[in-house]
Design a protein around this motif. Sequence first.
Motif, PDB file in Angstrom:
ATOM      1  N   ALA A  40     -11.305 -51.302 -48.662  1.00 28.53           N
ATOM      2  CA  ALA A  40     -11.913 -52.581 -48.276  1.00 28.53           C
ATOM      3  C   ALA A  40     -12.328 -52.561 -46.807  1.00 28.53           C
ATOM      4  CB  ALA A  40     -10.946 -53.729 -48.555  1.00 28.53           C
ATOM      5  N   ASN A  41     -11.506 -51.954 -45.949  1.00 30.91           N
ATOM      6  CA  ASN A  41     -11.857 -51.832 -44.530  1.00 30.91           C
ATOM      7  C   ASN A  41     -13.119 -50.991 -44.332  1.00 30.91           C
ATOM      8  OD1 ASN A  41      -9.706 -53.354 -43.702  1.00 30.91           O
ATOM      9  ND2 ASN A  41      -8.489 -51.648 -42.930  1.00 30.91           N
ATOM     10  N   ARG A  43     -15.597 -50.662 -46.364  1.00 30.39           N
ATOM     11  CA  ARG A  43     -16.806 -51.224 -46.974  1.00 30.39           C
ATOM     12  C   ARG A  43     -17.184 -52.598 -46.418  1.00 30.39           C
ATOM     13  NH1 ARG A  43     -14.896 -49.520 -53.102  1.00 30.39           N
ATOM     14  NH2 ARG A  43     -14.837 -47.282 -52.665  1.00 30.39           N
ATOM     15  N   HIS A  44     -16.213 -53.304 -45.857  1.00 30.53           N
ATOM     16  CA  HIS A  44     -16.484 -54.669 -45.403  1.00 30.53           C
ATOM     17  C   HIS A  44     -15.717 -54.967 -44.121  1.00 30.53           C
ATOM     18  CE1 HIS A  44     -18.364 -55.595 -49.273  1.00 30.53           C
ATOM     19  NE2 HIS A  44     -17.318 -55.038 -49.859  1.00 30.53           N
ATOM     20  N   VAL A  46     -13.422 -57.266 -41.817  1.00 28.18           N
ATOM     21  CA  VAL A  46     -12.394 -58.275 -42.059  1.00 28.18           C
ATOM     22  C   VAL A  46     -12.709 -59.466 -41.170  1.00 28.18           C
ATOM     23  CG1 VAL A  46      -9.942 -58.788 -42.112  1.00 28.18           C
ATOM     24  CG2 VAL A  46     -10.721 -56.473 -42.569  1.00 28.18           C
ATOM     25  N   GLU A  50     -12.990 -64.036 -45.117  1.00 21.74           N
ATOM     26  CA  GLU A  50     -13.224 -62.623 -45.419  1.00 21.74           C
ATOM     27  C   GLU A  50     -13.437 -62.426 -46.912  1.00 21.74           C
ATOM     28  OE1 GLU A  50      -8.970 -63.316 -46.122  1.00 21.74           O
ATOM     29  OE2 GLU A  50     -10.539 -64.141 -44.918  1.00 21.74           O
ATOM     30  N   TRP A  53     -14.420 -58.816 -48.162  1.00 21.84           N
ATOM     31  CA  TRP A  53     -13.287 -57.902 -47.972  1.00 21.84           C
ATOM     32  C   TRP A  53     -12.211 -58.172 -49.014  1.00 21.84           C
ATOM     33  CZ3 TRP A  53      -8.093 -57.803 -47.405  1.00 21.84           C
ATOM     34  CH2 TRP A  53      -7.518 -56.646 -46.856  1.00 21.84           C
ATOM     35  N   HIS A  54     -11.865 -59.428 -49.192  1.00 23.38           N
ATOM     36  CA  HIS A  54     -10.761 -59.767 -50.084  1.00 23.38           C
ATOM     37  C   HIS A  54     -11.104 -59.501 -51.540  1.00 23.38           C
ATOM     38  CE1 HIS A  54      -7.409 -62.331 -51.667  1.00 23.38           C
ATOM     39  NE2 HIS A  54      -6.814 -61.722 -50.656  1.00 23.38           N
ATOM     40  N   GLU A  56     -13.005 -57.135 -52.635  1.00 24.73           N
ATOM     41  CA  GLU A  56     -12.874 -55.691 -52.810  1.00 24.73           C
ATOM     42  C   GLU A  56     -11.407 -55.271 -52.850  1.00 24.73           C
ATOM     43  OE1 GLU A  56     -14.706 -51.764 -53.088  1.00 24.73           O
ATOM     44  OE2 GLU A  56     -15.193 -53.835 -53.619  1.00 24.73           O
ATOM     45  N   TYR A  57     -10.601 -55.862 -52.002  1.00 22.90           N
ATOM     46  CA  TYR A  57      -9.161 -55.573 -51.950  1.00 22.90           C
ATOM     47  C   TYR A  57      -8.507 -55.862 -53.298  1.00 22.90           C
ATOM     48  CZ  TYR A  57      -4.383 -55.938 -49.957  1.00 22.90           C
ATOM     49  OH  TYR A  57      -3.043 -55.796 -49.653  1.00 22.90           O
ATOM     50  N   HIS A 142      -5.475 -60.940 -39.561  1.00 24.64           N
ATOM     51  CA  HIS A 142      -5.317 -60.869 -41.014  1.00 24.64           C
ATOM     52  C   HIS A 142      -4.039 -60.101 -41.309  1.00 24.64           C
ATOM     53  CE1 HIS A 142      -6.954 -59.656 -45.238  1.00 24.64           C
ATOM     54  NE2 HIS A 142      -6.073 -60.631 -45.289  1.00 24.64           N
ATOM     55  N   SER A 160      -5.037 -65.481 -42.581  1.00 22.66           N
ATOM     56  CA  SER A 160      -6.238 -65.079 -41.858  1.00 22.66           C
ATOM     57  C   SER A 160      -6.622 -66.170 -40.872  1.00 22.66           C
ATOM     58  CB  SER A 160      -7.399 -64.832 -42.832  1.00 22.66           C
ATOM     59  OG  SER A 160      -7.078 -63.834 -43.760  1.00 22.66           O
TER      60      SER A 160
END
Length: 231
Positions: A40-41, A43-44, A46, A50, A53-54, A56-57, A142, A160
Amino acid sequence: MQANYRLWLNGNSLVLIDKAVRATRAEDLLNVQLSAFIAANNRHAVAVPEAAWHTEYLRIQGSFGCSLGTLQSCSLPQPGAAVIEPWEALQANLLAQLPSTLQAPVAECLDAFRAKPDEAVQQLLWAECVQPPDDGGYSQVHAELRLILPDSSIISTELSLNIAALLGPTWLWQALDSACVQAGRQVDVHYLTQDKLVDSIGAGLCNTLKVKRAQYRSAIRQFPDKELKHE
């Protein structure tokens, strides 16, 4: 009496693991989370909120056998709140999701960690959870606190914030002025583990993360400390 939990730093998360969880399963679940965090870090950004990011996580954890059971989100700061205390917010939300029989022992473990925070762990957690102020003077925060239960299900709470403050390594214990918060939210997640899928990918994921584990993961200690001398 045996210590009840082991505590790990895993990426931007503090993870309590019940000792009833076998060591190989605990390792696999830590690897699932860490791989999702790193991907996730990559690709997106934070940012707060977010959402990308989230998403994807959560997606990656689900694809590796930790599927989303429930998710609840609330905005921060709460109406009327003068300060936000990161550790208090994380601990309170985690405990609120637990059955009453677990609240006291888990609280004891978290209180023991707060009473004796490891300085090296604080530095690592600060480096992963807090980004330097942007051009507008806002630091992005985060952080996550999660508990792995004996049945391998996972209870998690994430915090966050965008806050107009320069935060140091002890930020987790600070009372942050809520008036300085530009945006913030807390997300509570319950993950369900698909045992067969986790088992099937465990060895491959462990090999893939061989280098990253040393960079992002630290064993802290077992809790409660007072019982370790009897082991």
